[in-house]
Design a protein around this motif. Structure first.
Motif, short mmCIF file in Angstrom:
data_model
loop_
_atom_site.label_atom_id
_atom_site.label_comp_id
_atom_site.label_asym_id
_atom_site.label_seq_id
_atom_site.Cartn_x
_atom_site.Cartn_y
_atom_site.Cartn_z
N ILE A 181 0.84 -1.21 0.00
CA ILE A 181 0.00 0.00 0.00
C ILE A 181 0.87 1.25 0.00
CG2 ILE A 181 -1.80 1.33 1.18
CD1 ILE A 181 -2.72 -1.15 2.55
N SER A 182 0.59 2.15 -0.95
CA SER A 182 1.19 3.48 -0.94
C SER A 182 0.05 4.47 -1.12
CB SER A 182 2.24 3.61 -2.03
OG SER A 182 2.87 4.86 -1.98
N GLY A 183 -0.18 4.96 -2.35
CA GLY A 183 -1.37 5.76 -2.61
C GLY A 183 -2.63 4.91 -2.60
N GLY A 184 -2.46 3.61 -2.75
CA GLY A 184 -3.59 2.70 -2.58
C GLY A 184 -4.30 2.31 -3.86
N ARG A 240 5.73 5.81 -0.24
CA ARG A 240 5.76 7.01 0.59
C ARG A 240 4.53 7.89 0.41
NH1 ARG A 240 12.11 8.38 -0.77
NH2 ARG A 240 13.03 6.81 0.61
N MET A 241 3.65 7.55 -0.53
CA MET A 241 2.44 8.34 -0.72
C MET A 241 1.41 7.93 0.32
SD MET A 241 3.45 10.06 -3.28
CE MET A 241 1.98 10.90 -3.92
N GLU A 242 0.33 8.73 0.43
CA GLU A 242 -0.80 8.31 1.27
C GLU A 242 -2.03 8.22 0.40
OE1 GLU A 242 -1.19 11.26 4.36
OE2 GLU A 242 -2.16 12.68 3.02
N PRO A 243 -3.00 7.39 0.79
CA PRO A 243 -4.19 7.24 -0.04
C PRO A 243 -4.96 8.56 -0.19
CG PRO A 243 -4.02 5.41 1.49
CD PRO A 243 -2.98 6.43 1.89
#
Lengths: 323, 323
Positions: A181-184, A240-243
């Motif tokens: 999971i990163s940006g999702g 390193r991104m978020e959803p």
């Protein structure tokens, strides 16, 4: 899909299995239909398969979503901003769809990533990193182009979901599927496909401990926002991104859980994948195998699939990791 | 098949495309049906695909032939002698077919290869290397077993030929297929399949310059026999065998040519495959890519397939090769 109401009041239209099936038709012949690789080194209670998305032409699953998106734009040009992987995926997908692509990249991006994006036929516009969003917006306006984000779009999620569709086709009795999971975008699409086609299969997300915002958000029921400076601590630079709200909604609705792994576990997994599965994985792509090797007590028993999401790794770092 | 008469007077029954089709049915679900991987780093005149047989469960194409052979033995036990790769392939294939396997290995074999063969359910008999053939013959007698050779058998050749069948299915307009040559089982089977299904495709064998007995033999029309001490000079330790009469007959009948590559070219190809195709290849598996990168003037233009035959490489050596 009731769980959506636990984090926002407005209903949001989630991607469906029909969207994913349509995406599979669009991307056939553009993305590689990767095989499930049986691994002799799994443990007896949890026979292991790897889904090797590092074998896609640009080194990661991302061409699936990118091509699903661009192939629905009726020839409109596309614009994105990216420091690397999304850039190459979109350039590849646009070329396959016969549409012009313009990619805004920070002028600090590695030369090899700029060159590879250009080699795929995209126009690359280099700007100071702070200007990339405004410059992309200007180009969208000027070119009458469509902006293609890396994960926050239903067509991207549906395209990434074809990974799950293929897993369900190839191993319908999987007990668990592990997905980074990163940006999702990948996790949202895969979870949608697996839950539609094989409801008894558990779908578990994996994050680095150092970038575990989604684990916290799903545990508390409210999306967590970690400072970027925290999330950039992990060696898994693709995680390193978020959803977005859209991907977090899918993860809330469909994921059965999230496990986290340490930096040392990620490094060791890269080495194991190289010597046992004969694949070059980037740290972000190896987190699922790290979870399999180190979090067995948190996983159901039975046939297990680890999605190895990508293999874009700096040669010097890779050589260090495997020795 | 007239060319057979150039090297021996007795006719020899060659493997047919029907044999290979039957093998494909037998090995389905045991061997991985590997995809053709499109490579963005090919040259414009010769678009490149890799057939990644290093992704088979035991690390090489050899399980195809082994399983095709054991699955026709009606449950008879099998015996082989091998120092490693054939041992694991046969153990895996026998387990899948539900037959007992006994493998005679030299007591000097690496512990990891012995352990992996045992882990696949085979009985391993360790003997001084000079005694392995006689001991295997004794075991065949004692157990009423079938002896399964690594390449000198029609069922083995037919099984390896499924690699060519899959290439012809996936890329019918290939201009050239490059295949490594050692004992010649893989090259014989692949050439048979390609020439039957896609006669206009050129099938070119690849050998190290330091073990180029087949290149010499096909050029002169008479099989060449190089001293084993010469053939063991190459880093490509899987390419040190020489064809049998049976495989040389197939190669004489079907191959369009053989090119040779240097040791430095083989080393560089391992590195290129790691970073551009995200695959761990052993030197023997990388010779086709070495030929593609360095012998373009000897190859036809057009879509090109390199068979990467295996990935069983010592970690220390691999790390040295890629840095």
């Amino acid at each position: 899909m009731d769980s959506r109401t636990t984090w926002q009041d407005e209903p949001m239209e989630l991607v469906t299995i029909e969207d994913i099936r349509a995406a599979a038709t669009r991307i056939a012949g553009v993305a590689v239909r990767t095989p499930l690789l049986p691994c002799l080194w799994g443990d007896a209670d949890r026979p292991l398969w790897i889904k090797p998305e590092n074998l896609q032409p640009t080194g990661a699953f991302k061409i699936r979503g990118a091509h699903n998106a661009v192939s629905q734009l009726a020839g409109r040009p596309v614009v994105a901003h990216s420091s690397g992987n999304h850039a190459q995926a979109l350039a590849y997908a646009a070329r396959a769809a016969g549409v012009p692509a313009t990619i805004v990249m920070p002028d600090s991006a590695p030369t090899v990533k700029i060159e590879r994006t250009r080699a795929l036929g995209a126009e690359v516009v280099l700007v100071p990193i702070a200007e990339r969003e405004t410059r992309a917006a200007e180009l969208v306006e000027k070119l009458g182009a469509a902006f293609v984000p890396p994960f926050d779009h239903r067509d991207i999620i549906a395209g990434q979901g074809t990974v799950g569709l293929e897993i369900a086709e190839d191993l319908p009795d999987a007990a668990v599927v592990l997905v980074p999971i990163s940006g999702g975008g990948l996790a949202s699409g895969v979870a949608t496909a697996i839950k539609a086609l094989s409801p008894s299969t558990q779908i578990i997300g994996v994050e680095p401990e150092l970038a575990a915002d989604t684990e916290e958000g799903l545990r508390t029921g409210t999306q967590a926002h970690w400072p970027l400076t925290d999330r950039t601590r992990t060696i898994a630079d693709g995680l390193r991104m978020e959803p977005s709200e859209l991907t977090f909604a899918h993860l809330s609705a469909h994921l059965d859980g999230v496990v986290t792994v340490t930096e040392d576990e990620i490094r060791a997994a890269v080495r194991t994948i190289a010597y046992e599965a004969r694949l070059v994985a980037e740290p972000s792509g190896a987190v699922t195998v790290a979870a399999y090797l180190n979090r067995a007590t948190k996983l159901p028993k039975g046939p297990t699939v680890c999605i190895v999401s990508g293999g874009s790794v700096d040669p010097t770092m890779f050589a260090t990791l495997i020795t």
